[in-house]
Scaffold this motif. Structure first.
Motif, PDB file in Angstrom:
ATOM      1  N   ALA A   1     136.199  26.683 -55.739  1.00 34.27           N
ATOM      2  CA  ALA A   1     135.629  27.572 -54.723  1.00 34.27           C
ATOM      3  C   ALA A   1     134.818  26.775 -53.705  1.00 34.27           C
ATOM      4  N   LEU A   2     134.018  25.828 -54.174  1.00 39.72           N
ATOM      5  CA  LEU A   2     133.229  25.002 -53.255  1.00 39.72           C
ATOM      6  C   LEU A   2     134.139  24.112 -52.403  1.00 39.72           C
ATOM      7  N   MET A   3     135.186  23.595 -53.016  1.00 41.65           N
ATOM      8  CA  MET A   3     136.164  22.804 -52.250  1.00 41.65           C
ATOM      9  C   MET A   3     136.835  23.662 -51.187  1.00 41.65           C
ATOM     10  N   GLY A   4     137.101  24.923 -51.506  1.00 40.13           N
ATOM     11  CA  GLY A   4     137.708  25.811 -50.534  1.00 40.13           C
ATOM     12  C   GLY A   4     136.815  26.021 -49.321  1.00 40.13           C
ATOM     13  N   GLU A   5     135.506  26.128 -49.553  1.00 42.53           N
ATOM     14  CA  GLU A   5     134.580  26.284 -48.434  1.00 42.53           C
ATOM     15  C   GLU A   5     134.509  25.004 -47.603  1.00 42.53           C
ATOM     16  N   ILE A   6     134.580  23.855 -48.263  1.00 41.26           N
ATOM     17  CA  ILE A   6     134.595  22.588 -47.534  1.00 41.26           C
ATOM     18  C   ILE A   6     135.850  22.486 -46.685  1.00 41.26           C
ATOM     19  N   ALA A   7     136.991  22.860 -47.250  1.00 41.42           N
ATOM     20  CA  ALA A   7     138.250  22.816 -46.503  1.00 41.42           C
ATOM     21  C   ALA A   7     138.193  23.743 -45.294  1.00 41.42           C
ATOM     22  N   ALA A   8     137.599  24.910 -45.471  1.00 40.65           N
ATOM     23  CA  ALA A   8     137.494  25.860 -44.366  1.00 40.65           C
ATOM     24  C   ALA A   8     136.588  25.329 -43.266  1.00 40.65           C
ATOM     25  N   GLU A   9     135.507  24.653 -43.654  1.00 39.08           N
ATOM     26  CA  GLU A   9     134.613  24.070 -42.650  1.00 39.08           C
ATOM     27  C   GLU A   9     135.328  22.982 -41.856  1.00 39.08           C
ATOM     28  N   ALA A  10     136.053  22.131 -42.560  1.00 37.71           N
ATOM     29  CA  ALA A  10     136.787  21.065 -41.876  1.00 37.71           C
ATOM     30  C   ALA A  10     137.840  21.652 -40.935  1.00 37.71           C
ATOM     31  N   ALA A  11     138.472  22.739 -41.345  1.00 37.00           N
ATOM     32  CA  ALA A  11     139.517  23.351 -40.528  1.00 37.00           C
ATOM     33  C   ALA A  11     138.985  23.843 -39.191  1.00 37.00           C
ATOM     34  N   GLY A  12     137.680  24.060 -39.104  1.00 37.82           N
ATOM     35  CA  GLY A  12     137.088  24.484 -37.851  1.00 37.82           C
ATOM     36  C   GLY A  12     137.185  23.436 -36.751  1.00 37.82           C
ATOM     37  N   HIS A  13     137.520  22.195 -37.129  1.00 31.04           N
ATOM     38  CA  HIS A  13     137.668  21.112 -36.149  1.00 31.04           C
ATOM     39  C   HIS A  13     139.122  20.915 -35.728  1.00 31.04           C
ATOM     40  N   LEU A  14     140.018  21.684 -36.290  1.00 35.62           N
ATOM     41  CA  LEU A  14     141.422  21.636 -35.883  1.00 35.62           C
ATOM     42  C   LEU A  14     141.660  22.560 -34.695  1.00 35.62           C
ATOM     43  N   GLY A  15     142.764  22.328 -34.014  1.00 33.18           N
ATOM     44  CA  GLY A  15     143.173  23.267 -32.984  1.00 33.18           C
ATOM     45  C   GLY A  15     143.659  24.548 -33.622  1.00 33.18           C
ATOM     46  N   PRO A  16     143.935  25.559 -32.825  1.00 28.72           N
ATOM     47  CA  PRO A  16     144.364  26.844 -33.386  1.00 28.72           C
ATOM     48  C   PRO A  16     145.740  26.751 -34.040  1.00 28.72           C
ATOM     49  N   PRO A  17     145.961  27.543 -35.111  1.00 30.53           N
ATOM     50  CA  PRO A  17     147.298  27.597 -35.718  1.00 30.53           C
ATOM     51  C   PRO A  17     148.279  28.248 -34.755  1.00 30.53           C
TER      52      PRO A  17
END
Length: 244
Positions: A68-84
Motif C-alpha cells: 500500500a505504501l509503495m502504491g502511494e509512492i508510485a502514484a506520487e512519482a506518476a504525477g511527474h509524467l505527462g498525461p496518459p
C-alpha cells in the motif's frame, strides 16, 4: 501484630502491581487505530487513505501495508509524467529482491491511470519507443514494533507497529532527455495491533515483514516494579498463612 504487618505488605505489593500495570495501559489508542505520535509526522501525512480501521478478521498484514505504501509512492512519482496514454518504460536499477514487490505495484498503479507500459530490454535494439523512462530502486523497507502495552503490567495486550518504505525514483523524458524527477520518495505508517494478531500480520516470505518486539525503558522499569510487587505479595501470603 505480625499477621497485620504481613497483610499490609501484601496489600502494598498488590497495589504496586496494579498501579504499574494501569499506568502502562493509560493513554493508548485503540487497537487497529493510527498511532497519534506518527499521525502528526509529515512522513505519514499521505498515508491517511489507508483502510487501517479494520476488524480482527481483516487485519492488515505487514506485506499488505508495504504494498500500500509503495502504491502511494508510485502514484506520487506518476504525477511527474505527462498525461496518459503516454508510453512509459519501467527500469529497475538493481536486482534487489524487494523490487519484485514494487514492480507489480507500480505496474498496476500506472496501468490503472491509463499509461502504456513497457519493460526494459537487455538489447537496446529491442527497446520499444517510449515517451518516458521510469527508473527506480528500493532504498529502505523497515518494520519496527517500538512499544507494547500490558494488562496489569504482565500480560501483553497490544503492540505498536511502525513501517517505513523509501524508493529512489528517476523519471526522464525520452525525446529530450530532460530529468523530470530524481528523488527519494518515502512513506511511513504506524498503528496499534492486538497481540493475538501479531503472528498473523507477519510473513516468512520476506525478512522485512518480521521484527523483534521492543519495549520502552519506562515500561521495563514498570515491569521490574510489577515483579517486585508480585514477589512481595507472594512472600506476604506465605508468612500470613504460616502466621495463622
Amino acid at each position: 501484630m505480625m499477621v497485620l504487618a504481613v497483610r499490609n505488605i501484601l496489600l502494598v505489593g498488590l497495589l504496586l502491581g496494579l498501579v504499574a500495570g494501569t499506568a502502562w495501559s493509560q493513554g493508548a489508542p485503540g487497537v487497529g487505530q493510527v498511532d497519534p505520535d506518527l499521525a502528526g509526522s509529515p512522513a505519514v501525512a499521505a498515508t491517511t487513505s489507508l483502510p487501517v480501521a479494520a476488524g480482527a478478521d481483516t487485519i492488515r498484514t505487514n506485506l499488505w501495508l508495504v504494498q500500500a505504501l509503495m502504491g502511494e509512492i508510485a502514484a506520487e512519482a506518476a504525477g511527474h509524467l505527462g498525461p496518459p496514454p503516454a508510453r512509459v518504460r519501467l527500469v529497475p536499477l538493481s536486482n534487489d529482491p524487494r523490487t519484485d514487490i514494487f514492480l507489480p505495484v507500480v505496474t498496476d498503479v500506472l496501468a490503472e491511470m491509463g499509461y502504456e507500459l513497457y519493460m526494459a530490454q537487455d538489447e537496446p535494439a529491442k527497446q520499444a519507443d517510449v515517451d518516458y523512462v521510469f527508473a527506480f530502486s528500493i532504498q529502505n523497507i523497515r518494520l519496527d514494533y517500538p512499544d507494547v502495552g500490558r494488562t496489569l503490567g504482565i500480560w501483553r495486550r497490544w503492540v505498536d507497529r511502525d513501517l517505513r518504505v523509501a524508493v529512489m525514483a528517476e523519471i526522464t523524458a525520452e525525446e529530450t532527455g530532460r530529468l523530470l524527477l530524481s528523488q527519494r520518495l518515502e512513506r511511513r505508517f504506524g498503528d496499534r495491533i492486538d497481540d493475538d494478531d501479531l503472528a498473523g500480520v507477519e510473513s516468512d516470505a520476506y525478512d522485512f515483514t518480521n521484527a523483534e518486539v521492543n519495549e520502552s525503558g519506562w515500561q521495563r522499569r514498570a515491569e521490574e516494579l510489577v515483579v517486585l510487587g508480585t514477589l512481595a505479595g507472594l512472600v506476604a501470603i506465605y508468612f500470613a498463612n504460616t502466621g495463622d
